[in-house]
Design an enzyme around this catalytic site. Structure first.
Site: not given
Ligand code: NAI
Length: 264
Positions: A37, A64, A156, A160
């Site tokens: 992360d 990433v 976004y 996706k």
């Molecule tokens: P979140 O914000 O809770 O977790 C995302 C994580 O990615 C965080 O720990 C953040 O520090 C990390 N991150 C951000 N930029 C980064 C980088 N450049 N390099 C490495 N790590 C990085 O959000 P969530 O929801 O858990 O997101 C995870 C995945 O799920 C994402 O790809 C998001 O697009 C996808 N997603 C989320 C949905 C939702 O409703 N929360 C719905 C559909 C997909």
């Protein structure tokens, strides 16, 4: 892949939300877990949680969107564990507005993390997964916004859709090689995570110039609507166990696509 015990999992974006839930689930399946992360303090907390659960764990601070960082993640994983059996390209952020009003920096940041992050993950890990010639699996986190279009941020949604397309292409390329590496693309609807606070990880050099962005009351309303939808979404742990039921506000369209599995 049916046997998890002792196998090696790598999860990006593991410090929060869906990634954290994936990492904890891998540990519960007795896997060795590499967590990556960009957010150092939160990554440290997840590493401690995993270690406390008894998992053999490695945490690697990784952006990433940066190819070298992801190559380092792969190298450290292979040095420590000698193989990778489950790769979860999960890190993601949300930014921007309409297709024409999103700034270049919104596009650059979002595509950098959400799309290039996955591309870097594949380039860094797939050669080793092919070479080890054992059963392994790649899970790319896309979104329901990668399958159908919503009133959502353009960068976004585009990122996706690209991850879904990339995952399908990956699947067919691996199949053509008769590889033992299989692919899934995870397409959840709203999940209760910190995605609406993505800005916390926005690099200073990709911040918008305030003079360039006009925030209208309509945009504020839309953001508030997304925040409420996110807060009433399913808990992250549930994403991992859902198969056909779905319990958030987008039930009708999401039921069919909550998990878009390719042929495994
Ligand atoms: P979140 O914000 O809770 O977790 C995302 C994580 O990615 C965080 O720990 C953040 O520090 C990390 N991150 C951000 N930029 C980064 C980088 N450049 N390099 C490495 N790590 C990085 O959000 P969530 O929801 O858990 O997101 C995870 C995945 O799920 C994402 O790809 C998001 O697009 C996808 N997603 C989320 C949905 C939702 O409703 N929360 C719905 C559909 C997909």
């Amino acid at each position: 892949m049916k046997e998890f015990r002792g196998k090696v999992a790598v999860v990006t974006g593991a410090a929060s939300g869906i990634g954290r839930a994936l990492a904890l689930r891998c540990a519960a399946e007795n896997m060795q877990v590499v967590v990556a992360d960009i957010e150092e303090s939160a990554l440290g907390r997840v590493e401690t949680e995993l270690k406390d659960s008894g998992a053999n764990t490695l945490a690697v601070l990784t952006d990433v969107s940066n190819a070298e960082d992801v190559e380092t993640l792969a190298r450290k994983t292979l040095e420590r564990f000698g193989a990778v059996h489950l790769l979860c390209n999960n890190a993601g952020i949300g930014a921007g507005s309409t297709a024409w009003e999103s700034t270049l920096k919104d596009w650059e940041w979002t595509l950098g993390v959400n799309l290039w992050g996955v591309i870097h993950g594949l380039r860094a890990f797939v050669p080793a997964m092919l070479e080890q010639d054992s059963e392994s699996h790649i899970v790319n986190t896309a979104s329901v916004a990668g399958l159908i279009s919503f009133h959502l941020n353009a960068p976004y949604q585009v990122s996706k859709h690209a991850v879904v397309g990339l995952s399908e292409k990956l699947h067919y390329d691996l199949e053509a090689r008769a590889a033992k590496v299989k692919v899934s693309v995870l397409c959840p609807g709203w999940v209760r995570t910190r995605i609406m606070d993505s800005h916390r990880n926005r690099p200073a050099e990709l911040e918008n110039d305030p003079a360039e962005v006009e925030i209208t009351p309509e945009m504020m309303d839309a953001v508030e609507g997304y925040r409420q939808a996110c807060e009433s979404g399913i808990p992250p742990e549930k994403v991992l166990s859902l198969t056909s039921s779905y319990e958030s506000g987008w039930r009708p369209c999401c039921r069919a696509v909550i998990r878009c599995r390719l042929k495994n």
